[in-house]
Design an enzyme around this catalytic site. Structure first.
Site, mmCIF file in Angstrom:
data_model
loop_
_atom_site.group_PDB
_atom_site.id
_atom_site.type_symbol
_atom_site.label_atom_id
_atom_site.label_comp_id
_atom_site.label_asym_id
_atom_site.label_seq_id
_atom_site.Cartn_x
_atom_site.Cartn_y
_atom_site.Cartn_z
ATOM 1 C CD GLU A 1 -3.761 -8.900 6.519
ATOM 2 O OE1 GLU A 1 -4.332 -8.635 5.384
ATOM 3 O OE2 GLU A 1 -3.667 -8.172 7.505
ATOM 4 C CG HIS B 1 -1.836 -1.038 1.200
ATOM 5 N ND1 HIS B 1 -3.109 -0.841 0.419
ATOM 6 C CD2 HIS B 1 -2.176 -2.427 1.740
ATOM 7 C CE1 HIS B 1 -4.037 -1.875 0.521
ATOM 8 N NE2 HIS B 1 -3.382 -2.766 1.332
ATOM 9 C CG ASP C 1 -2.963 -4.038 5.268
ATOM 10 O OD1 ASP C 1 -2.377 -3.153 5.313
ATOM 11 O OD2 ASP C 1 -4.022 -4.006 4.386
ATOM 12 C CD GLU C 2 -5.733 -6.049 1.333
ATOM 13 O OE1 GLU C 2 -6.889 -6.520 0.939
ATOM 14 O OE2 GLU C 2 -5.449 -4.409 0.919
ATOM 15 C CB VAL C 3 2.589 -7.478 2.270
ATOM 16 C CG1 VAL C 3 4.014 -7.646 1.580
ATOM 17 C CG2 VAL C 3 2.288 -6.397 3.272
#
Length: 543
Positions: A388, A284, A337-339
Protein backbone atom coordinates in the site's frame (compact mmCIF):
# COMPACT_ATOMS: atom_id res chain seq x y z
CA UNK A 1 38.77 -21.86 -3.94
CA UNK A 2 42.42 -21.71 -2.94
CA UNK A 3 42.97 -25.48 -3.08
CA UNK A 4 41.42 -28.13 -5.26
CA UNK A 5 41.57 -31.76 -4.26
CA UNK A 6 41.43 -34.68 -6.66
CA UNK A 7 37.87 -35.28 -5.53
CA UNK A 8 37.04 -31.65 -6.33
CA UNK A 9 38.42 -32.08 -9.84
CA UNK A 10 36.30 -35.19 -10.30
CA UNK A 11 33.16 -33.43 -9.10
CA UNK A 12 33.90 -30.38 -11.22
CA UNK A 13 34.29 -32.53 -14.34
CA UNK A 14 31.03 -34.30 -13.66
CA UNK A 15 29.21 -31.05 -12.98
CA UNK A 16 30.43 -29.58 -16.27
CA UNK A 17 28.87 -32.60 -17.99
CA UNK A 18 25.71 -32.00 -15.95
CA UNK A 19 25.55 -28.45 -17.21
CA UNK A 20 25.73 -29.77 -20.77
CA UNK A 21 23.30 -32.64 -20.27
CA UNK A 22 21.36 -32.65 -17.00
CA UNK A 23 19.52 -35.84 -16.17
CA UNK A 24 16.17 -34.10 -16.24
CA UNK A 25 15.37 -32.17 -19.38
CA UNK A 26 12.34 -30.34 -20.63
CA UNK A 27 10.04 -32.29 -22.85
CA UNK A 28 9.39 -29.89 -25.70
CA UNK A 29 5.91 -31.19 -26.42
CA UNK A 30 4.46 -31.47 -22.92
CA UNK A 31 6.59 -28.91 -21.09
CA UNK A 32 7.08 -31.32 -18.19
CA UNK A 33 10.15 -32.90 -16.68
CA UNK A 34 11.33 -36.37 -17.58
CA UNK A 35 11.48 -38.28 -14.30
CA UNK A 36 12.68 -41.64 -15.57
CA UNK A 37 15.20 -41.46 -12.72
CA UNK A 38 12.68 -40.05 -10.25
CA UNK A 39 14.10 -38.90 -6.97
CA UNK A 40 12.16 -37.84 -3.95
CA UNK A 41 14.29 -34.83 -3.00
CA UNK A 42 12.33 -31.69 -2.12
CA UNK A 43 12.92 -29.04 -3.27
CA UNK A 44 14.27 -30.40 -6.53
CA UNK A 45 18.00 -29.71 -7.01
CA UNK A 46 19.18 -27.50 -9.85
CA UNK A 47 21.12 -30.25 -11.60
CA UNK A 48 21.77 -33.87 -10.81
CA UNK A 49 22.53 -37.31 -12.20
CA UNK A 50 21.88 -40.63 -10.56
CA UNK A 51 22.60 -44.29 -11.27
CA UNK A 52 21.12 -47.66 -10.43
CA UNK A 53 23.12 -48.78 -7.39
CA UNK A 54 21.88 -49.17 -3.85
CA UNK A 55 24.40 -48.25 -1.17
CA UNK A 56 24.24 -49.03 2.53
CA UNK A 57 25.15 -46.32 5.03
CA UNK A 58 27.06 -47.04 8.22
CA UNK A 59 25.09 -46.07 11.36
CA UNK A 60 28.46 -45.02 12.78
CA UNK A 61 28.88 -42.58 9.90
CA UNK A 62 31.83 -40.33 10.65
CA UNK A 63 32.49 -36.74 9.64
CA UNK A 64 35.60 -35.07 8.29
CA UNK A 65 35.24 -31.32 8.13
CA UNK A 66 37.60 -29.12 6.15
CA UNK A 67 36.41 -25.61 6.93
CA UNK A 68 38.09 -22.24 7.22
CA UNK A 69 35.15 -20.83 9.18
CA UNK A 70 33.51 -21.82 12.43
CA UNK A 71 33.12 -25.58 12.40
CA UNK A 72 30.65 -25.74 15.29
CA UNK A 73 27.58 -24.95 13.18
CA UNK A 74 28.35 -27.70 10.66
CA UNK A 75 29.35 -30.25 13.30
CA UNK A 76 26.16 -29.62 15.28
CA UNK A 77 24.08 -29.89 12.10
CA UNK A 78 25.78 -33.21 11.25
CA UNK A 79 24.82 -34.59 14.66
CA UNK A 80 21.21 -33.40 14.22
CA UNK A 81 20.92 -35.01 10.82
CA UNK A 82 22.60 -38.18 12.00
CA UNK A 83 19.82 -38.60 14.57
CA UNK A 84 17.24 -38.10 11.81
CA UNK A 85 18.90 -40.48 9.36
CA UNK A 86 19.55 -43.26 11.87
CA UNK A 87 16.36 -42.88 13.87
CA UNK A 88 15.77 -46.66 13.80
CA UNK A 89 19.32 -47.73 14.54
CA UNK A 90 20.16 -45.15 17.18
CA UNK A 91 23.10 -43.83 15.22
CA UNK A 92 25.51 -46.58 16.33
CA UNK A 93 26.44 -50.17 15.60
CA UNK A 94 25.83 -51.33 19.19
CA UNK A 95 22.89 -53.47 18.04
CA UNK A 96 25.33 -55.74 16.23
CA UNK A 97 27.18 -56.37 19.47
CA UNK A 98 23.93 -56.79 21.39
CA UNK A 99 22.67 -59.61 19.15
CA UNK A 100 26.15 -60.77 18.10
CA UNK A 101 25.31 -60.13 14.49
CA UNK A 102 28.15 -59.90 12.04
CA UNK A 103 28.79 -56.27 11.31
CA UNK A 104 27.88 -55.57 7.66
CA UNK A 105 30.40 -54.17 5.22
CA UNK A 106 28.83 -50.74 4.63
CA UNK A 107 29.29 -48.88 1.37
CA UNK A 108 29.22 -45.36 2.84
CA UNK A 109 31.09 -45.00 6.11
CA UNK A 110 32.25 -41.43 5.91
CA UNK A 111 30.91 -37.96 5.11
CA UNK A 112 33.40 -35.32 4.07
CA UNK A 113 32.36 -31.66 4.12
CA UNK A 114 34.56 -29.00 2.58
CA UNK A 115 33.75 -25.31 3.18
CA UNK A 116 35.86 -22.81 1.27
CA UNK A 117 34.84 -19.53 2.96
CA UNK A 118 36.26 -18.35 6.26
CA UNK A 119 33.12 -16.32 7.11
CA UNK A 120 30.07 -17.42 9.05
CA UNK A 121 28.16 -14.18 8.42
CA UNK A 122 24.51 -14.79 7.61
CA UNK A 123 22.99 -12.12 5.40
CA UNK A 124 20.57 -11.71 2.53
CA UNK A 125 22.02 -13.40 -0.53
CA UNK A 126 24.60 -15.48 1.34
CA UNK A 127 25.92 -18.24 -0.93
CA UNK A 128 23.86 -21.39 -0.28
CA UNK A 129 25.14 -23.39 -3.23
CA UNK A 130 26.67 -26.81 -2.72
CA UNK A 131 27.86 -29.90 -4.57
CA UNK A 132 27.10 -33.41 -3.33
CA UNK A 133 28.81 -36.59 -4.51
CA UNK A 134 27.80 -40.04 -3.22
CA UNK A 135 29.42 -43.26 -4.45
CA UNK A 136 30.58 -46.56 -3.03
CA UNK A 137 34.19 -47.23 -2.18
CA UNK A 138 36.33 -48.46 -5.01
CA UNK A 139 39.04 -51.07 -5.05
CA UNK A 140 41.73 -48.63 -3.98
CA UNK A 141 39.81 -47.14 -1.08
CA UNK A 142 38.92 -48.65 2.25
CA UNK A 143 36.52 -45.78 2.98
CA UNK A 144 33.14 -45.34 1.33
CA UNK A 145 32.54 -41.63 1.21
CA UNK A 146 29.97 -38.96 0.48
CA UNK A 147 31.32 -35.47 -0.14
CA UNK A 148 29.66 -32.07 0.24
CA UNK A 149 31.51 -29.03 -1.04
CA UNK A 150 30.20 -25.52 -0.40
CA UNK A 151 31.48 -21.97 -0.43
CA UNK A 152 29.87 -21.24 2.95
CA UNK A 153 28.71 -23.16 5.97
CA UNK A 154 25.14 -22.34 4.97
CA UNK A 155 25.59 -24.09 1.64
CA UNK A 156 26.92 -27.04 3.61
CA UNK A 157 23.72 -27.06 5.69
CA UNK A 158 21.60 -27.22 2.54
CA UNK A 159 23.77 -30.07 1.28
CA UNK A 160 23.26 -31.94 4.55
CA UNK A 161 19.50 -31.66 4.13
CA UNK A 162 19.72 -33.13 0.64
CA UNK A 163 22.01 -35.93 1.84
CA UNK A 164 19.55 -36.76 4.61
CA UNK A 165 16.71 -37.03 2.09
CA UNK A 166 18.74 -39.49 0.00
CA UNK A 167 19.04 -41.76 3.04
CA UNK A 168 16.07 -44.07 3.62
CA UNK A 169 15.59 -46.87 6.12
CA UNK A 170 15.01 -50.34 4.70
CA UNK A 171 12.93 -52.45 7.06
CA UNK A 172 13.96 -55.70 5.38
CA UNK A 173 17.67 -55.24 5.92
CA UNK A 174 17.23 -52.92 8.90
CA UNK A 175 19.76 -50.57 7.38
CA UNK A 176 19.87 -47.09 5.93
CA UNK A 177 20.25 -47.13 2.17
CA UNK A 178 20.85 -44.68 -0.64
CA UNK A 179 19.09 -45.73 -3.83
CA UNK A 180 19.98 -44.77 -7.40
CA UNK A 181 23.61 -44.09 -6.60
CA UNK A 182 26.03 -42.77 -7.62
CA UNK A 183 24.63 -39.28 -7.09
CA UNK A 184 26.18 -36.12 -8.49
CA UNK A 185 24.28 -33.01 -7.45
CA UNK A 186 25.05 -29.37 -8.14
CA UNK A 187 22.52 -27.16 -6.42
CA UNK A 188 21.76 -23.56 -5.60
CA UNK A 189 18.65 -21.53 -4.81
CA UNK A 190 16.81 -19.62 -7.49
CA UNK A 191 15.94 -16.77 -5.09
CA UNK A 192 17.91 -15.32 -2.19
CA UNK A 193 14.82 -14.66 -0.03
CA UNK A 194 12.64 -17.69 0.79
CA UNK A 195 10.46 -16.83 3.72
CA UNK A 196 7.72 -17.85 6.10
CA UNK A 197 5.75 -15.21 8.03
CA UNK A 198 4.75 -16.19 11.56
CA UNK A 199 2.15 -14.08 13.37
CA UNK A 200 2.46 -14.18 17.17
CA UNK A 201 0.10 -11.33 17.94
CA UNK A 202 -3.25 -12.82 16.95
CA UNK A 203 -2.33 -15.95 18.90
CA UNK A 204 0.73 -16.35 21.10
CA UNK A 205 3.08 -19.18 20.12
CA UNK A 206 5.38 -20.66 22.79
CA UNK A 207 9.14 -20.52 22.22
CA UNK A 208 9.43 -24.26 21.66
CA UNK A 209 6.74 -24.14 18.97
CA UNK A 210 8.54 -21.33 17.15
CA UNK A 211 11.73 -23.38 17.29
CA UNK A 212 9.94 -26.44 15.93
CA UNK A 213 8.70 -24.35 13.02
CA UNK A 214 12.21 -22.97 12.38
CA UNK A 215 13.56 -26.51 12.38
CA UNK A 216 10.90 -27.60 9.92
CA UNK A 217 11.77 -24.68 7.62
CA UNK A 218 15.24 -26.13 7.11
CA UNK A 219 13.74 -29.32 5.68
CA UNK A 220 12.29 -27.29 2.77
CA UNK A 221 15.35 -25.01 2.55
CA UNK A 222 13.44 -21.85 3.55
CA UNK A 223 15.81 -19.21 4.90
CA UNK A 224 13.87 -16.24 6.37
CA UNK A 225 11.51 -16.26 9.34
CA UNK A 226 9.42 -13.09 9.05
CA UNK A 227 8.40 -12.63 12.69
CA UNK A 228 5.24 -10.53 12.81
CA UNK A 229 5.58 -10.16 16.55
CA UNK A 230 3.14 -7.32 17.28
CA UNK A 231 -0.24 -6.25 15.96
CA UNK A 232 -3.36 -4.47 17.16
CA UNK A 233 -4.52 -7.45 19.26
CA UNK A 234 -1.43 -7.91 21.44
CA UNK A 235 2.06 -6.59 22.13
CA UNK A 236 3.93 -9.60 23.56
CA UNK A 237 7.55 -8.40 23.21
CA UNK A 238 9.61 -6.86 26.01
CA UNK A 239 11.01 -3.41 25.10
CA UNK A 240 13.36 -2.29 27.90
CA UNK A 241 13.32 1.37 26.82
CA UNK A 242 9.51 1.44 27.06
CA UNK A 243 8.71 -1.34 29.54
CA UNK A 244 4.97 -0.72 29.69
CA UNK A 245 4.48 -1.71 26.06
CA UNK A 246 4.06 -5.37 26.82
CA UNK A 247 1.13 -4.52 29.03
CA UNK A 248 -0.59 -4.95 25.69
CA UNK A 249 0.03 -8.71 25.83
CA UNK A 250 -2.95 -11.02 26.23
CA UNK A 251 -1.72 -12.11 29.66
CA UNK A 252 1.44 -12.08 31.73
CA UNK A 253 2.15 -15.64 30.54
CA UNK A 254 1.98 -14.80 26.83
CA UNK A 255 5.10 -12.70 26.43
CA UNK A 256 8.60 -12.82 24.93
CA UNK A 257 11.54 -11.49 26.91
CA UNK A 258 14.50 -9.99 25.10
CA UNK A 259 16.35 -13.17 26.05
CA UNK A 260 13.63 -15.24 24.36
CA UNK A 261 13.91 -13.20 21.17
CA UNK A 262 17.70 -13.41 21.21
CA UNK A 263 17.47 -17.18 21.70
CA UNK A 264 15.15 -17.53 18.69
CA UNK A 265 17.46 -15.47 16.49
CA UNK A 266 20.49 -17.58 17.44
CA UNK A 267 18.55 -20.83 17.08
CA UNK A 268 17.60 -19.74 13.56
CA UNK A 269 21.09 -18.55 12.61
CA UNK A 270 22.80 -21.86 13.23
CA UNK A 271 20.26 -23.36 10.84
CA UNK A 272 20.94 -20.77 8.15
CA UNK A 273 17.76 -18.79 8.74
CA UNK A 274 17.58 -15.01 9.11
CA UNK A 275 14.88 -13.49 11.33
CA UNK A 276 13.09 -10.48 9.84
CA UNK A 277 11.31 -8.59 12.62
CA UNK A 278 8.23 -6.43 11.99
CA UNK A 279 6.42 -3.67 13.79
CA UNK A 280 3.42 -2.62 11.70
CA UNK A 281 2.91 1.15 11.76
CA UNK A 282 0.92 3.36 11.81
CA UNK A 283 -2.05 0.96 11.62
CA UNK A 284 -2.30 -2.43 13.34
CA UNK A 285 -0.91 -0.87 16.52
CA UNK A 286 -3.81 -0.47 18.95
CA UNK A 287 -2.11 -2.72 21.52
CA UNK A 288 0.69 -0.18 21.97
CA UNK A 289 -1.65 2.14 23.86
CA UNK A 290 -2.42 -0.36 26.62
CA UNK A 291 0.82 0.72 28.27
CA UNK A 292 1.12 4.21 26.77
CA UNK A 293 -2.36 5.65 26.04
CA UNK A 294 -0.81 8.84 24.66
CA UNK A 295 0.04 6.86 21.53
CA UNK A 296 -3.68 6.71 20.74
CA UNK A 297 -5.20 9.75 19.08
CA UNK A 298 -7.99 9.32 21.65
CA UNK A 299 -9.67 6.62 23.70
CA UNK A 300 -12.31 6.34 20.98
CA UNK A 301 -9.71 6.40 18.19
CA UNK A 302 -6.99 3.86 19.00
CA UNK A 303 -5.38 3.50 15.60
CA UNK A 304 -3.62 4.59 13.51
CA UNK A 305 -1.04 5.78 16.01
CA UNK A 306 -1.06 9.49 16.74
CA UNK A 307 0.83 11.10 13.85
CA UNK A 308 0.82 14.55 15.48
CA UNK A 309 3.00 13.74 18.52
CA UNK A 310 6.78 13.46 18.62
CA UNK A 311 6.27 10.96 21.44
CA UNK A 312 4.95 8.45 18.90
CA UNK A 313 8.20 8.57 16.95
CA UNK A 314 10.27 8.56 20.15
CA UNK A 315 8.63 5.25 21.04
CA UNK A 316 9.25 3.85 17.55
CA UNK A 317 12.89 4.90 17.83
CA UNK A 318 13.19 3.27 21.24
CA UNK A 319 11.65 0.03 20.01
CA UNK A 320 13.96 -0.08 17.00
CA UNK A 321 17.02 0.71 19.13
CA UNK A 322 16.24 -2.18 21.46
CA UNK A 323 15.38 -4.54 18.59
CA UNK A 324 18.59 -3.67 16.76
CA UNK A 325 20.50 -5.30 19.61
CA UNK A 326 18.58 -8.53 19.02
CA UNK A 327 17.98 -8.77 15.27
CA UNK A 328 21.15 -8.56 13.14
CA UNK A 329 19.40 -9.13 9.79
CA UNK A 330 19.84 -6.11 7.54
CA UNK A 331 16.12 -5.89 6.69
CA UNK A 332 13.40 -4.61 9.00
CA UNK A 333 9.66 -4.68 8.21
CA UNK A 334 7.73 -1.50 9.03
CA UNK A 335 4.32 -2.65 7.82
CA UNK A 336 2.30 0.30 6.58
CA UNK A 337 -0.73 -1.65 5.35
CA UNK A 338 -4.47 -1.18 5.86
CA UNK A 339 -4.23 2.31 7.32
CA UNK A 340 -7.67 3.85 7.83
CA UNK A 341 -7.03 7.54 8.51
CA UNK A 342 -10.66 8.56 9.14
CA UNK A 343 -10.26 9.04 12.88
CA UNK A 344 -7.33 11.40 12.38
CA UNK A 345 -9.83 13.77 10.81
CA UNK A 346 -12.30 13.34 13.67
CA UNK A 347 -9.82 13.81 16.53
CA UNK A 348 -9.60 17.56 17.32
CA UNK A 349 -5.88 17.89 18.12
CA UNK A 350 -4.84 15.71 15.16
CA UNK A 351 -7.21 17.58 12.87
CA UNK A 352 -5.64 20.86 14.01
CA UNK A 353 -2.15 19.47 13.39
CA UNK A 354 -3.17 18.45 9.87
CA UNK A 355 -4.38 21.99 9.22
CA UNK A 356 -1.19 23.51 10.65
CA UNK A 357 0.93 21.28 8.42
CA UNK A 358 -1.34 21.83 5.43
CA UNK A 359 -1.63 18.03 5.22
CA UNK A 360 -4.36 15.80 3.90
CA UNK A 361 -4.71 12.50 5.72
CA UNK A 362 -2.88 10.86 2.82
CA UNK A 363 -0.04 13.34 3.32
CA UNK A 364 0.03 12.44 7.01
CA UNK A 365 0.12 8.72 6.17
CA UNK A 366 3.07 9.38 3.86
CA UNK A 367 4.76 11.51 6.54
CA UNK A 368 4.40 8.72 9.12
CA UNK A 369 5.77 5.99 6.84
CA UNK A 370 8.74 8.00 5.59
CA UNK A 371 9.64 9.24 9.08
CA UNK A 372 9.57 5.65 10.38
CA UNK A 373 11.77 4.67 7.45
CA UNK A 374 14.27 7.38 8.36
CA UNK A 375 14.45 6.06 11.92
CA UNK A 376 15.04 2.50 10.71
CA UNK A 377 17.67 3.57 8.19
CA UNK A 378 19.47 5.62 10.86
CA UNK A 379 19.88 2.39 12.84
CA UNK A 380 21.38 0.51 9.90
CA UNK A 381 18.30 -1.23 8.55
CA UNK A 382 16.85 -1.48 5.06
CA UNK A 383 13.09 -0.82 5.30
CA UNK A 384 10.48 -3.27 4.04
CA UNK A 385 6.89 -2.03 3.61
CA UNK A 386 3.66 -3.63 2.50
CA UNK A 387 2.53 -2.70 -0.99
CA UNK A 388 0.00 0.00 0.00
CA UNK A 389 2.86 2.40 0.70
CA UNK A 390 4.20 1.87 -2.82
CA UNK A 391 0.76 2.16 -4.40
CA UNK A 392 0.03 5.37 -2.47
CA UNK A 393 3.25 7.41 -2.74
CA UNK A 394 6.05 5.55 -4.59
CA UNK A 395 8.09 8.65 -5.35
CA UNK A 396 8.37 9.51 -1.64
CA UNK A 397 9.61 6.13 -0.41
CA UNK A 398 13.30 5.79 0.31
CA UNK A 399 15.03 4.32 -2.77
CA UNK A 400 16.27 1.35 -0.73
CA UNK A 401 12.69 0.37 0.20
CA UNK A 402 11.71 -3.23 -0.43
CA UNK A 403 8.08 -3.49 -1.53
CA UNK A 404 6.22 -6.46 -0.07
CA UNK A 405 3.40 -7.57 -2.33
CA UNK A 406 0.33 -9.17 -0.76
CA UNK A 407 -2.93 -7.79 -2.12
CA UNK A 408 -3.01 -8.43 -5.85
CA UNK A 409 -0.89 -9.67 -8.71
CA UNK A 410 1.32 -7.45 -10.80
CA UNK A 411 2.65 -5.34 -7.93
CA UNK A 412 6.20 -6.69 -8.12
CA UNK A 413 6.26 -5.93 -11.84
CA UNK A 414 5.26 -2.33 -11.15
CA UNK A 415 7.71 -1.99 -8.26
CA UNK A 416 10.77 -3.30 -10.09
CA UNK A 417 9.90 -1.14 -13.10
CA UNK A 418 10.44 1.84 -10.80
CA UNK A 419 13.70 0.44 -9.45
CA UNK A 420 12.45 -0.97 -6.14
CA UNK A 421 13.18 -4.46 -4.93
CA UNK A 422 10.20 -6.69 -4.22
CA UNK A 423 9.07 -9.70 -2.17
CA UNK A 424 6.20 -11.79 -3.54
CA UNK A 425 3.41 -12.98 -1.20
CA UNK A 426 0.26 -12.74 -3.33
CA UNK A 427 -2.57 -13.55 -0.89
CA UNK A 428 -4.49 -15.48 -3.54
CA UNK A 429 -1.84 -18.20 -3.41
CA UNK A 430 0.65 -17.74 -0.59
CA UNK A 431 -1.52 -16.78 2.40
CA UNK A 432 -1.67 -20.01 4.38
CA UNK A 433 -4.68 -18.88 6.40
CA UNK A 434 -6.65 -19.12 3.14
CA UNK A 435 -7.51 -22.75 3.76
CA UNK A 436 -9.23 -23.34 0.42
CA UNK A 437 -6.09 -22.74 -1.67
CA UNK A 438 -4.86 -26.18 -2.81
CA UNK A 439 -1.19 -27.10 -2.93
CA UNK A 440 -0.99 -26.97 -6.74
CA UNK A 441 -2.11 -23.34 -6.83
CA UNK A 442 0.59 -22.53 -4.29
CA UNK A 443 3.03 -24.44 -6.47
CA UNK A 444 2.03 -22.70 -9.69
CA UNK A 445 2.36 -19.14 -8.36
CA UNK A 446 5.32 -17.42 -10.03
CA UNK A 447 7.14 -14.47 -8.42
CA UNK A 448 8.49 -13.31 -11.79
CA UNK A 449 5.13 -13.35 -13.56
CA UNK A 450 4.87 -10.42 -15.94
CA UNK A 451 8.53 -9.44 -15.52
CA UNK A 452 10.49 -10.13 -18.70
CA UNK A 453 13.45 -7.77 -18.35
CA UNK A 454 16.44 -9.60 -16.82
CA UNK A 455 17.65 -6.61 -14.80
CA UNK A 456 14.16 -6.15 -13.36
CA UNK A 457 13.88 -9.85 -12.55
CA UNK A 458 16.99 -9.52 -10.40
CA UNK A 459 15.14 -6.98 -8.24
CA UNK A 460 12.65 -9.66 -7.13
CA UNK A 461 14.35 -10.97 -3.99
CA UNK A 462 12.01 -13.94 -3.75
CA UNK A 463 8.90 -14.50 -1.72
CA UNK A 464 7.31 -15.83 1.42
CA UNK A 465 4.24 -17.71 2.53
CA UNK A 466 2.30 -16.01 5.32
CA UNK A 467 0.89 -17.79 8.37
CA UNK A 468 -1.56 -15.23 9.70
CA UNK A 469 -2.88 -16.40 13.03
CA UNK A 470 -6.43 -15.08 13.47
CA UNK A 471 -7.64 -18.71 13.32
CA UNK A 472 -4.42 -20.58 14.07
CA UNK A 473 -2.65 -21.27 17.34
CA UNK A 474 -0.37 -24.00 18.67
CA UNK A 475 -3.09 -26.62 18.17
CA UNK A 476 -3.15 -26.26 14.37
CA UNK A 477 -0.30 -24.03 13.25
CA UNK A 478 2.05 -26.68 11.87
CA UNK A 479 -0.57 -28.51 9.83
CA UNK A 480 -1.72 -25.17 8.45
CA UNK A 481 1.83 -24.34 7.36
CA UNK A 482 2.74 -27.78 6.04
CA UNK A 483 2.78 -29.19 3.50
CA UNK A 484 1.60 -26.22 1.39
CA UNK A 485 4.55 -24.04 2.41
CA UNK A 486 6.78 -26.65 0.80
CA UNK A 487 5.08 -26.06 -2.54
CA UNK A 488 6.19 -22.42 -2.42
CA UNK A 489 9.61 -23.50 -1.16
CA UNK A 490 10.25 -25.46 -4.34
CA UNK A 491 9.11 -22.55 -6.47
CA UNK A 492 11.64 -20.36 -4.66
CA UNK A 493 14.54 -22.84 -4.71
CA UNK A 494 14.28 -24.93 -7.86
CA UNK A 495 14.65 -23.96 -11.49
CA UNK A 496 11.68 -22.14 -12.99
CA UNK A 497 11.23 -24.94 -15.53
CA UNK A 498 10.56 -27.43 -12.72
CA UNK A 499 6.87 -26.57 -12.67
CA UNK A 500 4.89 -29.72 -13.48
CA UNK A 501 2.36 -30.51 -10.77
CA UNK A 502 1.94 -33.99 -12.29
CA UNK A 503 5.56 -34.94 -11.73
CA UNK A 504 5.78 -33.00 -8.47
CA UNK A 505 2.80 -34.72 -6.83
CA UNK A 506 4.48 -38.05 -5.88
CA UNK A 507 7.46 -36.14 -4.51
CA UNK A 508 5.12 -33.81 -2.66
CA UNK A 509 3.30 -36.74 -1.05
CA UNK A 510 6.66 -38.21 -0.09
CA UNK A 511 7.88 -34.95 1.42
CA UNK A 512 4.71 -34.57 3.48
CA UNK A 513 5.29 -38.06 4.89
CA UNK A 514 8.96 -37.21 5.49
CA UNK A 515 7.82 -34.24 7.57
CA UNK A 516 5.52 -36.55 9.54
CA UNK A 517 8.36 -39.00 10.13
CA UNK A 518 10.45 -36.12 11.47
CA UNK A 519 7.72 -35.16 13.91
CA UNK A 520 6.18 -32.29 11.95
CA UNK A 521 2.36 -32.28 11.96
CA UNK A 522 1.96 -31.80 8.20
CA UNK A 523 -1.62 -32.25 7.01
CA UNK A 524 -2.74 -34.51 4.15
CA UNK A 525 -2.01 -33.26 0.65
CA UNK A 526 -5.31 -34.20 -0.94
CA UNK A 527 -7.81 -32.48 1.40
CA UNK A 528 -9.71 -29.63 -0.20
CA UNK A 529 -9.36 -27.58 2.99
CA UNK A 530 -5.93 -27.28 4.53
CA UNK A 531 -5.08 -28.68 7.98
CA UNK A 532 -8.03 -31.09 8.11
CA UNK A 533 -7.29 -34.67 9.20
CA UNK A 534 -7.60 -37.56 6.72
CA UNK A 535 -11.12 -38.56 5.77
CA UNK A 536 -10.48 -42.25 6.39
CA UNK A 537 -7.91 -45.03 6.61
CA UNK A 538 -5.06 -45.07 4.13
CA UNK A 539 -1.40 -44.65 3.44
CA UNK A 540 0.33 -41.35 4.19
CA UNK A 541 1.70 -41.47 0.64
CA UNK A 542 -1.79 -41.38 -0.87
CA UNK A 543 -3.54 -38.80 1.34
Amino acid sequence: MSQTTLKSVTILTILILLHINPSFQLNNTKNVLDFDSLTYIWPLPSQFTSGNLTLSVDPSLSLTLDSKSSSTIVKDAFERYKKIIFKHSGGSSSVFDLFRFKRPDFDVTHLKIVVFSDSDELHLGVDESYSLFVDKKDGQSIIGEATIEANTIYGALRGLETFSQLCTFDYGTKSVQIHKAPWYIQDKPRFAYRGLLLDTSRHYLPIDVIKQIIESMTYAKLNVLHWHIIDEQSFPLEVPTYPKLWQGSYSKWERYTVEDAYDIVNFAKIRGINVLAEIDVPGHAESWGAGYPDLWPSTSCKEPLDVSKNFTFDVISGILSDMRKIFPFELFHLGGDEVNTDCWKSTPHVKQWLQDQNFTTKDAYQHFVTRAQEIAISKGWTPVNWEETFLSFPSHLHPSTIVHNWLVGGVCAKAVAKGFRCIFSNQGYWYLDHLDVPWYEVYNAEPLEGIENASEQELVLGGEVCMWAETADTSVVQQTIWPRAAAAAERLWSRREANSTETALPRFHYFRCLLNRRGVAAAPVSNFYARRPPVGPGSCYEQ
